[in-house]
Design a protein around this motif. Structure first.
Motif, PDB file in Angstrom:
ATOM      1  N   LEU A 181       0.822  -1.207   0.000  1.00 49.97           N
ATOM      2  CA  LEU A 181       0.000   0.000   0.000  1.00 49.97           C
ATOM      3  C   LEU A 181       0.859   1.260   0.000  1.00 49.97           C
ATOM      4  CD1 LEU A 181      -2.857   1.352   0.422  1.00 49.97           C
ATOM      5  CD2 LEU A 181      -2.321   1.314   2.863  1.00 49.97           C
ATOM      6  N   PRO A 182       0.646   2.184  -0.928  1.00 50.18           N
ATOM      7  CA  PRO A 182       1.324   3.482  -0.849  1.00 50.18           C
ATOM      8  C   PRO A 182       0.669   4.331   0.234  1.00 50.18           C
ATOM      9  CG  PRO A 182      -0.111   3.397  -2.786  1.00 50.18           C
ATOM     10  CD  PRO A 182      -0.172   2.045  -2.137  1.00 50.18           C
ATOM     11  N   PHE A 183       1.454   4.696   1.254  1.00 48.21           N
ATOM     12  CA  PHE A 183       0.844   5.336   2.421  1.00 48.21           C
ATOM     13  C   PHE A 183       1.871   6.162   3.175  1.00 48.21           C
ATOM     14  CE2 PHE A 183      -1.177   4.634   6.829  1.00 48.21           C
ATOM     15  CZ  PHE A 183      -2.053   5.692   6.660  1.00 48.21           C
ATOM     16  N   MET A 184       1.508   7.406   3.469  1.00 50.73           N
ATOM     17  CA  MET A 184       2.301   8.301   4.301  1.00 50.73           C
ATOM     18  C   MET A 184       3.746   8.433   3.807  1.00 50.73           C
ATOM     19  SD  MET A 184       0.759   7.379   8.096  1.00 50.73           S
ATOM     20  CE  MET A 184       1.442   8.864   8.876  1.00 50.73           C
ATOM     21  N   GLY A 185       3.874   8.573   2.500  1.00 48.34           N
ATOM     22  CA  GLY A 185       5.184   8.848   1.915  1.00 48.34           C
ATOM     23  C   GLY A 185       6.034   7.629   1.633  1.00 48.34           C
ATOM     24  N   THR A 186       5.494   6.421   1.811  1.00 49.00           N
ATOM     25  CA  THR A 186       6.260   5.213   1.543  1.00 49.00           C
ATOM     26  C   THR A 186       5.311   4.101   1.129  1.00 49.00           C
ATOM     27  OG1 THR A 186       7.919   3.701   2.471  1.00 49.00           O
ATOM     28  CG2 THR A 186       6.173   4.445   3.955  1.00 49.00           C
ATOM     29  N   PHE A 187       5.826   2.871   0.975  1.00 52.05           N
ATOM     30  CA  PHE A 187       5.011   1.717   0.615  1.00 52.05           C
ATOM     31  C   PHE A 187       5.088   0.672   1.718  1.00 52.05           C
ATOM     32  CE2 PHE A 187       5.015   3.401  -3.624  1.00 52.05           C
ATOM     33  CZ  PHE A 187       3.946   2.800  -4.281  1.00 52.05           C
ATOM     34  N   ALA A 188       3.968   0.001   1.983  1.00 50.32           N
ATOM     35  CA  ALA A 188       4.008  -1.136   2.902  1.00 50.32           C
ATOM     36  C   ALA A 188       5.026  -2.147   2.377  1.00 50.32           C
ATOM     37  CB  ALA A 188       2.623  -1.776   3.019  1.00 50.32           C
ATOM     38  N   ASP A 226       5.414  -5.393   2.764  1.00 46.00           N
ATOM     39  CA  ASP A 226       4.905  -6.653   2.207  1.00 46.00           C
ATOM     40  C   ASP A 226       4.278  -6.384   0.850  1.00 46.00           C
ATOM     41  OD1 ASP A 226       5.435  -8.843   3.887  1.00 46.00           O
ATOM     42  OD2 ASP A 226       3.862  -8.232   5.288  1.00 46.00           O
ATOM     43  N   ASP A 227       4.716  -7.131  -0.192  1.00 51.80           N
ATOM     44  CA  ASP A 227       4.007  -7.060  -1.461  1.00 51.80           C
ATOM     45  C   ASP A 227       3.074  -8.260  -1.542  1.00 51.80           C
ATOM     46  OD1 ASP A 227       5.546  -9.269  -2.106  1.00 51.80           O
ATOM     47  OD2 ASP A 227       6.755  -8.226  -3.602  1.00 51.80           O
ATOM     48  N   PHE A 228       2.473  -8.490  -2.700  1.00 58.45           N
ATOM     49  CA  PHE A 228       1.494  -9.572  -2.799  1.00 58.45           C
ATOM     50  C   PHE A 228       2.137 -10.955  -2.816  1.00 58.45           C
ATOM     51  CE2 PHE A 228      -1.367  -6.138  -3.867  1.00 58.45           C
ATOM     52  CZ  PHE A 228      -2.564  -6.567  -3.310  1.00 58.45           C
ATOM     53  N   TYR A 229       3.453 -11.025  -3.020  1.00 60.05           N
ATOM     54  CA  TYR A 229       4.121 -12.314  -2.907  1.00 60.05           C
ATOM     55  C   TYR A 229       4.459 -12.612  -1.448  1.00 60.05           C
ATOM     56  CZ  TYR A 229       7.654 -15.955  -3.062  1.00 60.05           C
ATOM     57  OH  TYR A 229       8.371 -17.104  -2.826  1.00 60.05           O
ATOM     58  N   THR A 230       5.207 -11.732  -0.812  1.00 60.39           N
ATOM     59  CA  THR A 230       5.600 -12.005   0.577  1.00 60.39           C
ATOM     60  C   THR A 230       4.388 -12.017   1.498  1.00 60.39           C
ATOM     61  OG1 THR A 230       6.029  -9.655   1.018  1.00 60.39           O
ATOM     62  CG2 THR A 230       7.884 -10.999   0.226  1.00 60.39           C
ATOM     63  N   GLY A 231       3.402 -11.184   1.205  1.00 61.02           N
ATOM     64  CA  GLY A 231       2.220 -11.113   2.052  1.00 61.02           C
ATOM     65  C   GLY A 231       1.363 -12.364   1.979  1.00 61.02           C
TER      66      GLY A 231
END
Length: 478
Positions: free
Chosen positions: A3-10, A12-17
């Protein structure tokens, strides 16, 4: 995921998550596609699909956020439901100036959800209060993670939860309150359900497994790791309280709001708690936390565990009976799509093996009650004989009425005008309004009877009672 949020990205992507989800025993996730202000909801959906489809290790579905409002948005909501398998939309009462909708927009969003058979979801916190509290705390020099919870206490979550429940109920829209984090908010959900509202409450692994005392930890990195919205509550009895409500049916499902950030990402807010990226982990730990805190503790049996971790959500989001599983402990073996993906602690998942699962509108678990309520409680017209009495002539001019009163001819004035508003054949004090039409709010009606009505105060007799029955008084009665 990512998720793009508060100036950065979470992180975990959809692979690691989804890999983490499978490792913990979860074989399908539901993520959020969140458009930015003025961004098309459909474009945001396609963006998330492009991120997810090549990477997911298990099945997934999407909710779509409604983060702004104009006449185009409900059209896109309908298209997403009709053509793209989306049956839930998330609205924010928090994150002012970013995703927050006002009450008028929330009502419109709720009406749109009901029209297309979708489930409305809310992040329930009062964004206006949070913004004001944050300013005050920063001005006092409170910049650390403890300021995060102090700026958005339980009351702020409970108020928004109540408001969302009331607004949704007024338009007959089913509601799903995501990440219930406090006793107060949970009590609102429980109370509104007892009143007949169609509302579902979702505590998460974090709110069931730990509390917010960590925000006051002396290590900034430790404290910041727990920052999420709504925050964990410093009352250490909260996790058990939420688990009790989950066990007895007052709360219905469990999620994670998994949105992970590294320590260096959290450090973006090292000097200002409002800039710490909000989010914690949970997608791998949810099943284990629920089993430990719910089943091992004796609060729920294994069947209830299956319901609150899997079956209830599958029914609510109209996936059941395509999804749902039975577990008897930790995930020694995990089967997804007919293949063993976890065996003896070893992951055997493949990126892209999962598929997008369309969620259909008008879920029976949600809308069967709505349809019955609409039928039973539909407004009904009262059939009565037409009114055949005197009707006040609202187009009579002030000058013509005064002329009739001066002449003693009140035949053209209704009885209510002649007796109540202007007295019986006497001239009244002219209304202050310059309008030539009667202003019923400026009546000179008097309860004193037919006394002369002029500009001077009415004189009334008074009797002074020195020793009334029951005791002495120094007052007067008029």
């Amino acid at each position: 995921m990512q998720l793009p949020f508060m100036g950065t990205f979470a992180i975990d992507d959809f692979y690691t998550g989804t890999r983490a989800a499978l490792a913990g025993g979860t074989t399908m996730i539901m993520d959020f596609a969140l458009p930015q202000k003025e961004e098309s909801l459909i474009e945001a959906y396609h963006k998330w699909r492009a991120w997810a489809d090549p990477k997911v290790c298990c099945d997934y579905a999407l909710h779509v956020g409604v983060t702004w409002w104009n006449n185009k948005v409900p059209q896109e909501m309908a298209q997403l439901t009709r053509e793209h398998g989306i049956n839930s939309f998330k609205m924010f009462l928090a994150y002012k100036d970013l995703w927050q909708l006002n009450d008028e927009e929330l009502l419109e969003a709720f009406k749109a959800c009901k029209e297309i058979g979708a489930l409305a979801q809310v992040h329930a916190e009062n964004g206006d209060i949070i913004k004001e509290n944050s300013k005050k705390l920063l001005a006092l020099g409170i910049t650390g993670p403890e300021g995060h919870e102090m700026s958005r206490p339980e009351e702020v979550e409970a108020e928004a939860t109540m408001r969302a429940c009331v607004l949704a109920n007024q338009v007959g829209c089913p509601l799903y309150v995501v990440h219930v984090m406090s006793k107060s908010a949970a009590d609102v959900v429980r109370a509104k359900r007892k009143q007949g509202c169609v509302v579902f409450g979702e505590p998460i692994a974090a709110s069931l497994g730990t509390d917010g005392t960590h925000y006051w930890h002396k290590c900034w990195r430790h404290a910041a790791a727990f920052v999420m919205g709504p925050p964990l509550r410093p009352d250490p009895t909260t996790p058990n309280y939420l688990m009790d409500l989950l066990a007895n049916g007052d709360l219905q499902t469990t999620g994670t709001d998994n949105c992970t950030f590294s320590a260096s990402q959290k450090a973006i807010g090292k000097d200002d708690f409002t800039k710490i990226p909000n989010g914690v982990n949970g997608v791998e730990d949810r099943m284990s936390v629920l089993w430990e805190k719910g089943v091992v503790s004796g609060k729920m049996d294994a069947c209830r565990f299956v319901a609150v971790t899997s079956t209830n959500a599958a029914k609510i989001f109209n996936i059941y009976p395509r999804k749902g599983m039975e577990v008897h402990g930790t995930a020694d073996f995990v089967i997804s799509g007919g293949k063993v993906v976890v065996e003896d602690g070893e992951l055997k998942c493949v990126a892209g093996a999962g598929k997008f699962v369309a969620t259909l509108p008008f879920s029976p678990a949600v809308y069967s009650r709505i349809e019955n309520r609409d039928r039973v409680y539909a407004p009904r017209k009262v059939i009565r004989a037409p009114y055949d009495g005197v009707v006040t002539a609202m187009n009579v001019t002030l000058a013509s009425v005064e002329s009739q009163i001066d002449s003693g001819d009140t035949s053209g004035i209704s009885s209510s005008q002649g007796n109540s508003f202007y007295g019986r054949g006497r001239r009244s004090v002219p209304p202050t309004s310059t309008s030539a039409v009667f202003n019923l709010h400026e009546s000179t009606f008097s309860v004193a009877g037919d006394q002369p009505c002029d500009q001077s105060p009415v004189k009334r007799s008074s009797i002074k009672v020195n020793n009334p029955p029951g005791g002495k008084s120094a007052g007067s009665f008029w």
